[in-house]
Design a protein around this motif. Structure first.
Motif, mmCIF file in Angstrom:
data_model
loop_
_atom_site.group_PDB
_atom_site.id
_atom_site.type_symbol
_atom_site.label_atom_id
_atom_site.label_comp_id
_atom_site.label_asym_id
_atom_site.label_seq_id
_atom_site.Cartn_x
_atom_site.Cartn_y
_atom_site.Cartn_z
ATOM 1 N N SER A 132 0.842 -1.199 0.000
ATOM 2 C CA SER A 132 0.000 0.000 0.000
ATOM 3 C C SER A 132 0.869 1.237 0.000
ATOM 4 C CB SER A 132 -0.908 -0.003 1.234
ATOM 5 O OG SER A 132 -1.607 1.212 1.358
ATOM 6 N N ASP A 133 0.361 2.303 -0.630
ATOM 7 C CA ASP A 133 1.089 3.573 -0.647
ATOM 8 C C ASP A 133 0.551 4.549 0.396
ATOM 9 O OD1 ASP A 133 2.980 3.152 -2.796
ATOM 10 O OD2 ASP A 133 1.242 3.074 -4.118
ATOM 11 N N ARG A 134 -0.381 4.105 1.232
ATOM 12 C CA ARG A 134 -0.882 4.987 2.291
ATOM 13 C C ARG A 134 0.118 5.016 3.447
ATOM 14 N NH1 ARG A 134 -3.236 2.818 6.851
ATOM 15 N NH2 ARG A 134 -3.286 0.539 6.918
ATOM 16 N N SER A 136 0.638 4.286 6.906
ATOM 17 C CA SER A 136 0.042 3.563 8.019
ATOM 18 C C SER A 136 0.667 4.005 9.340
ATOM 19 C CB SER A 136 0.246 2.061 7.832
ATOM 20 O OG SER A 136 1.635 1.755 7.822
ATOM 21 N N PRO A 200 0.060 10.293 -1.010
ATOM 22 C CA PRO A 200 -0.880 10.159 0.103
ATOM 23 C C PRO A 200 -1.449 11.494 0.571
ATOM 24 C CG PRO A 200 1.066 8.797 0.464
ATOM 25 C CD PRO A 200 1.349 9.647 -0.735
ATOM 26 N N SER A 201 -0.721 12.586 0.350
ATOM 27 C CA SER A 201 -1.201 13.911 0.753
ATOM 28 C C SER A 201 -2.295 14.422 -0.180
ATOM 29 C CB SER A 201 -0.044 14.912 0.765
ATOM 30 O OG SER A 201 0.443 15.127 -0.559
ATOM 31 N N ASP A 228 -1.664 4.630 -6.923
ATOM 32 C CA ASP A 228 -1.078 3.326 -6.594
ATOM 33 C C ASP A 228 0.241 3.198 -7.343
ATOM 34 O OD1 ASP A 228 -0.531 0.403 -7.320
ATOM 35 O OD2 ASP A 228 -2.057 0.177 -5.761
#
Length: 300
Positions: A132-134, A136, A200-201, A228
Motif C-alpha cells: 500500500s502507498d498509504r 500507516s 498520500p497527501s 497506486d
C-alpha cells in the motif's frame, strides 16, 4: 580475564541483592549462597571502588550516598548486559512465527521473489505483507517492519534502519516510444503523454529532473493520474505514457524489455528507503531474519 569479569559481575549482583533486601542474610538467601560470601563480595567491591557502599550496624544495613550513586549505575549496566545476552540468544535461535510487513505497492512486488526464497530457507517463518502507498501507523496497526520511501515520522517509537538509496528516472514502454517517436530533450516532454502519481497527501507529484546539472521540477499535464505505485508502473508498461519511477522498481521491467529508460542524463537522486521497527528490549529472531534479508537484497 574472563574469570575476573565474571567475579566482578558476581560482586555487583551481591551488592544489588543487599541493596534490594536491606539485609546480608536475606541477600544470601535470594542468591542461594552464604551470608559470608555476600559480605566478602561487597567488601571486594568497596575495596575496588575505594569507598563504603553500606553503613552496617547490628540492627540494620543502610546505603551510603556513594552506594546510592553506584546502585543507579549498576542497574543500568546489568540491564545492558541482559539486553546483550538476549540479542545474542535471538541471533542463534531459529526464526519461527509470523512477521507482518507494510511495504509501498510497487516496491513490495520487487521484494516478493527474494522473500519467497527467505521463507523456503526458514519454513517455520510466516510472512504477512500489505502492499500500500498509504501512510500507516506502524505501532497502532501492529506492524513488525514498515518500509518507507522518503518521509519518516518524527516520533521516537520506532528504530530506523536505512536499506538503500534510489535514483529517479523517466520510463516508457518500447511500444509507446515507437508510436510517439524518440525523445531527445526535456523540452520535448511537453508534447508527450504523462502518467502522474498522486501521493498520500493528495498532491500530484511533479517530475524532478536534472537539466544541464540543475535540478528542477516539471509540472506535467497528465493523461492519467494514479494513486497506486504499482499501477503507475503497469500503466507505463502497457503504453499509457511516460512515468517517473525509481531505478529499483524499473530495473526488472527494463531487463524484461517492457520499459525503456528515457533521457538518463535527466535522472536525479531519489529518496532513501528505510525500514522501521517498533522499539523494544530486543528484536525477535523472526523479525531480525526478515530485516537482514531486506537489507542484504537491496544492498545488492
Amino acid at each position: 580475564m574472563v574469570e575476573r569479569v565474571e567475579a566482578a559481575v558476581q560482586d555487583i549482583e551481591a551488592f544489588l541483592a543487599v541493596a534490594q533486601t536491606g539485609s546480608f542474610t536475606r541477600a544470601a538467601e535470594s542468591l542461594g549462597t552464604s551470608k559470608s560470601n555476600v559480605g566478602k563480595a561487597v567488601q571486594r567491591l568497596e575495596k575496588r571502588l575505594g569507598t563504603r557502599l553500606f553503613q552496617r550496624t547490628t540492627r540494620a544495613v543502610r546505603m551510603t550516598e556513594d552506594g546510592e550513586t553506584y546502585l543507579r549505575a549498576a542497574h543500568v549496566a546489568l540491564a545492558g548486559l541482559r539486553d546483550a545476552e538476549q540479542e545474542l540468544a535471538a541471533r542463534k535461535s531459529e526464526p519461527i512465527g509470523r512477521v507482518r510487513l507494510d511495504v509501498p505497492a510497487g516496491f513490495g512486488r520487487l521484494l516478493l521473489p527474494g522473500l519467497a526464497e527467505l521463507q523456503r530457507r526458514h519454513p517455520k517463518l510466516t510472512l504477512e505483507m500489505a502492499l500500500s502507498d498509504r501512510m500507516s501507523d506502524p505501532v497502532a496497526e501492529g506492524w513488525d517492519i514498515v518500509v518507507r520511501i522518503g518521509h519518516l515520522p518524527a516520533d521516537g517509537e520506532m528504530t530506523v534502519r536505512k536499506l538503500c538509496d534510489l535514483r529517479l528516472g523517466l520510463y516508457a514502454s518500447p511500444d509507446y516510444v515507437k508510436r510517439k517517436g524518440p525523445i531527445d530533450s526535456l523540452a520535448e516532454l511537453n508534447t508527450h503523454d504523462a502518467v502522474i502519481f498522486r501521493g498520500p497527501s493528495g498532491r500530484l507529484r511533479p517530475w524532478t529532473v536534472s537539466d544541464a546539472g540543475n535540478v528542477r521540477d516539471m509540472v506535467m499535464e497528465p493523461v492519467l493520474v494514479l494513486a497506486d505505485g504499482q499501477a503507475l508502473v503497469d500503466a507505463a508498461a502497457n503504453g499509457f505514457g511516460i512515468v517517473q519511477i525509481n531505478d529499483r522498481v524499473a530495473r526488472p521491467y527494463v531487463e524484461a524489455g517492457r520499459l525503456v529508460h528515457i533521457l538518463p542524463a535527466a535522472d536525479v537522486d531519489g529518496p532513501p528507503v528505510h525500514a522501521m521497527i517498533p522499539l523494544g528490549l530486543r528484536m525477535p529472531a523472526k523479525t531480525r531474519a526478515v530485516l537482514n534479508h531486506l537489507a542484504d537484497s537491496l544492498r545488492e
